[in-house]
Design a protein around this motif. Structure first.
Motif, PDB file in Angstrom:
ATOM      1  N   MET A 184      43.321  47.040  37.387  1.00  0.00           N
ATOM      2  CA  MET A 184      44.100  46.701  37.292  1.00  0.00           C
ATOM      3  C   MET A 184      45.225  48.397  36.425  1.00  0.00           C
ATOM      4  O   MET A 184      44.557  48.795  35.463  1.00  0.00           O
ATOM      5  N   ILE A 186      52.606  44.238  34.216  1.00  0.00           N
ATOM      6  CA  ILE A 186      51.496  44.989  35.860  1.00  0.00           C
ATOM      7  C   ILE A 186      51.597  45.653  37.109  1.00  0.00           C
ATOM      8  O   ILE A 186      52.621  45.233  37.553  1.00  0.00           O
ATOM      9  N   VAL A 204      47.330  45.184  40.964  1.00  0.00           N
ATOM     10  CA  VAL A 204      45.857  44.163  41.051  1.00  0.00           C
ATOM     11  C   VAL A 204      45.807  44.687  42.025  1.00  0.00           C
ATOM     12  O   VAL A 204      45.940  44.376  43.043  1.00  0.00           O
ATOM     13  N   SER A 218      47.389  37.674  43.005  1.00  0.00           N
ATOM     14  CA  SER A 218      47.767  38.872  42.180  1.00  0.00           C
ATOM     15  C   SER A 218      49.571  38.959  41.834  1.00  0.00           C
ATOM     16  O   SER A 218      49.879  39.795  40.892  1.00  0.00           O
TER      17      SER A 218
END
Length: 683
Positions: free
Chosen positions: A584, A593, A596, A608
């Motif tokens: 990650m 984020i 993934v 994801s």
């Protein structure tokens, strides 16, 4: 008027009048309105808004001209700008504000299409000729500052300016006066709305005394307001001298109408029942009316400055005395005006002294002498009257013969010349107003054009403006790289000019945008370079589409960056498939984020897309007992990494223990660092 729709009730009444004016203009399609003394333009714009509300989409089919005039250039400059503060528009509804105004830096600017209905120009109501063929004249709260003579003349002038059936709109404290009753009919007496009488005659000229009327009125007010004690004493002394030493007298105008009385003149005047007549002959006592008429006729000929005549007059106490009536002319050489003073001097008679020897004879002699004197005076008076009548008759007969020969021709010529002259003056005044308006618009247009040229030069993209027939109106130099446009091509069809880039169905795209008003966006490529083409409708103030605006933005570098990012994303996914640990990549502070891996999706049993959309989703699957500790590591923006073990709850309800090792790294392509987290399941 210093605000819009200042008197709501009055403007509601005006709305009904505007409805009638629109009906009257259905054939001519022309509406002409004059707003004299317009100040800073609120009243003119108010009427323009009222017309726009009533005409709606049909406004473009009418030739609406609102002539707004004022004597103050500063006020006219403000009116031409059409920019007002909050206080001026506080009475307007939000719908009116949004439709007819643009908000600019806490001020409101009247929209251009409303502004174009009004023409502002300098105009002096006293000196300049009036406008002609007006459907409405709105002059509110000006006439209250003028004297009666000026008010009557302005009412006459407004009647002359209106078309048959035209309307006059005044302030609530104003009226049309006695003269106006002959020229106008009442439409709404409360709100001071009047309609022009078609049969009445008015003339759009000002007399020579009119121009000085305002000055004379102001000077009179200045001289009469707040007299000092010295002036009051002086007036009382003057009155006392008149009563003690001067005979009863009357100051007469050059038309022989009483202006001022001095002393007790009541015995010599008498008001008769019937129609009021205020010339001195009609007001004179019947005993002396004939003598007064003769004196007035002799005085009017101007042969003598002073004329006397002695009469016998029976006073109210039944005492008959001799009275000397005199008329004296008084001339002011500076102003070239004159007046008259008529005096009544009662002559004190000495009683006849009788002797003891002949009382009867003496009395008879006195009576005979008195009768002879009165007879002689009567003869002299009759002779004077006869001479005056003969002279007047001869003069009138000669004058009548001359006038009969030329009256009709002169009258017709004079009326024609006067009408032509007034029309020429009014037309010239209207042309002057239009010229002033055009000059102001020319300056504004020059400034706007210079601004637009500078904006075009500063744009780092290709821009082309076309009309509804696809003819080029404007373009920037960057557009030359894509189209073979030369400066001489302005006015030519863009679809017929050579293109260095392929645009599928180009002509159909332009037609679709112009007809539907919906923007179109396409990605294009030419010689290894990529462009984003955007076609938007060109809208005018009232939302009417009159063309299209095309922009071409080079996206070559952006496309390469996107392709590179896609390549890196694909490479990370392939690497993630080959290793047992989940990967990650996240931003410091766990704000988002960035990546993934497929293995981490399997470990967490979460897609994801869900984790990339909301970073908090990952913390939600951390076991409740470990969540705070894990969140502290992830959300620490200054952290250099971590090495922790915790439990996560998967979608199937199972709980697994994972070992999470993270490291902060600096990446050249990013403005800030990234953190790479390696997560594996612990047995």
């Amino acid at each position: 008027m210093t605000s819009f729709f200042r008197d709501e009730e009055a403007f509601d009444a005006l709305g009904k009048v505007l409805d009638n004016i629109i009906k009257q203009a259905e054939q001519s399609r022309s509406i002409r309105i004059w707003v004299p003394a317009c100040a800073t333009g609120e009243e003119a714009y108010t009427i323009a808004i009222m017309l726009a509300e009533r005409l709606g989409a049909t406004l473009r089919g009418f030739d609406v001209k609102i002539f707004a005039t004022d004597i103050n250039e500063l006020n006219l400059d403000i009116a031409r700008q059409g920019v007002y503060i909050d206080a001026a528009v506080e009475n307007l509804s939000p719908a009116i504000l949004s439709t007819y105004f643009d908000l600019e830096s806490n001020k409101y600017r009247i929209k251009k299409w409303v502004r174009d209905m009004c023409m502002f120009a300098k105009h002096d109501l006293v000196k300049d000729p009036s406008f002609l063929r007006m459907n409405l004249v709105s002059c509110r709260n000006l006439m209250i500052y003028l004297n009666n003579h000026l008010q009557d003349q302005l009412v006459n002038n407004f009647h002359y300016a209106l078309t048959p059936g035209g309307y006059l709109f005044l302030g609530k404290s104003e009226s049309i006066g006695s003269m106006g009753d002959k020229l106008f009919d009442y439409v709404d007496k409360t709100n001071k709305l009047y309609k022009r009488k078609s049969g009445a005659v008015s003339y759009g000229r000002f007399s020579s005394a009119l121009a000085s009327g305002i000055t004379n009125t102001a000077q009179h007010l200045k001289n009469t307001n707040n007299p000092t004690p010295a002036h009051r004493i002086e007036g009382k002394v003057f009155s006392a001298l008149i009563e003690s030493f001067a005979p009863p007298s009357i100051q007469l105008s050059d038309q022989f109408q009483p202006i001022k009385y001095f002393g007790d003149i009541s015995p010599y005047l008498k008001i008769n029942p019937g129609k009021a007549n205020f010339d001195i002959v009609s007001l004179s006592h019947p005993q002396i009316q004939t003598e007064v008429r003769a004196l007035i006729n002799r005085a009017s000929r101007g042969d003598q400055d002073k004329i006397d005549h002695i009469v016998r007059f029976k006073f109210p106490d039944n005492v008959t005395s001799t009275v000397n009536i005199s008329v004296q002319r008084v001339v002011d050489n500076i102003s070239d005006t004159q007046a008259y003073i008529m005096s009544f001097n009662r002559i004190v008679e000495n009683p006849v002294v009788s002797t003891d020897n002949s009382p009867k004879a003496s009395a008879d002699v006195g009576v005979v002498e008195e009768l002879e004197e009165e007879l002689q005076r009567t003869r002299d008076h009759l002779q004077a009257v006869v001479e005056e009548l003969e002279t007047s008759n001869e003069e009138l007969q000669a004058l009548n013969e001359e006038l009969q020969a030329s009256t009709e021709e002169l009258q017709a010529s004079n009326e024609e010349l006067e009408t032509t002259n007034e029309e020429l003056q009014a037309t010239n005044e209207e042309l002057t107003t239009v010229n002033d308006e055009l000059q102001a618009k020319s300056i504004l247009l020059t400034d706007s054009n210079e601004t637009l040229v500078n904006i075009q030069r500063s744009l780092d993209m290709g821009l082309i403006v076309v009309d509804t027939d696809h003819r080029v109106a404007r373009f920037t130099p960057q557009a030359v790289r894509l189209f073979g446009i030369l400066p001489d091509d302005v006015g030519h069809k863009l679809t017929k000019l050579p293109r260095h880039i392929d645009v599928p169905d180009f002509e159909k795209l332009l037609d679709n945008v112009i007809q539907t008003g919906s923007a179109v966006r396409r990605e294009l490529e030419s010689k290894g370079e990529k462009y984003l083409m955007n076609i938007s409708p060109y809208r005018r103030d009232q939302g009417i589409i009159s063309g299209a605006v095309l922009t071409f933005t080079e996206t070559t570098k952006l496309s390469k960056s996107i392709d590179h990012a896609s390549f890196v994303e694909a490479m990370l996914n392939e690497v993630g498939k080959l290793i047992a640990e989940g990967v990650m990549i996240l931003a410091p502070g766990f704000s988002k984020i960035l990546h993934v891996s497929q293995r981490l999706e399997q470990i967490t049993m979460r897609n994801s897309d869900v984790l990339l959309r909301d970073s908090e989703t990952f913390l939600d699957i951390v076991d409740h007992g470990d969540r705070e500790r894990v969140a502290n590591h992830y959300k620490d923006r200054e952290t250099q990494g971590w090495d922790i073990t915790y439990k996560i709850k998967r979608r199937d309800g199972s709980i697994v223990k994972v070992h999470d090792v993270a490291k902060r790294e600096e990446v050249d392509a990013h403005e800030e660092d990234i953190i790479t987290s390696i997560i594996r399941v612990v047995d």
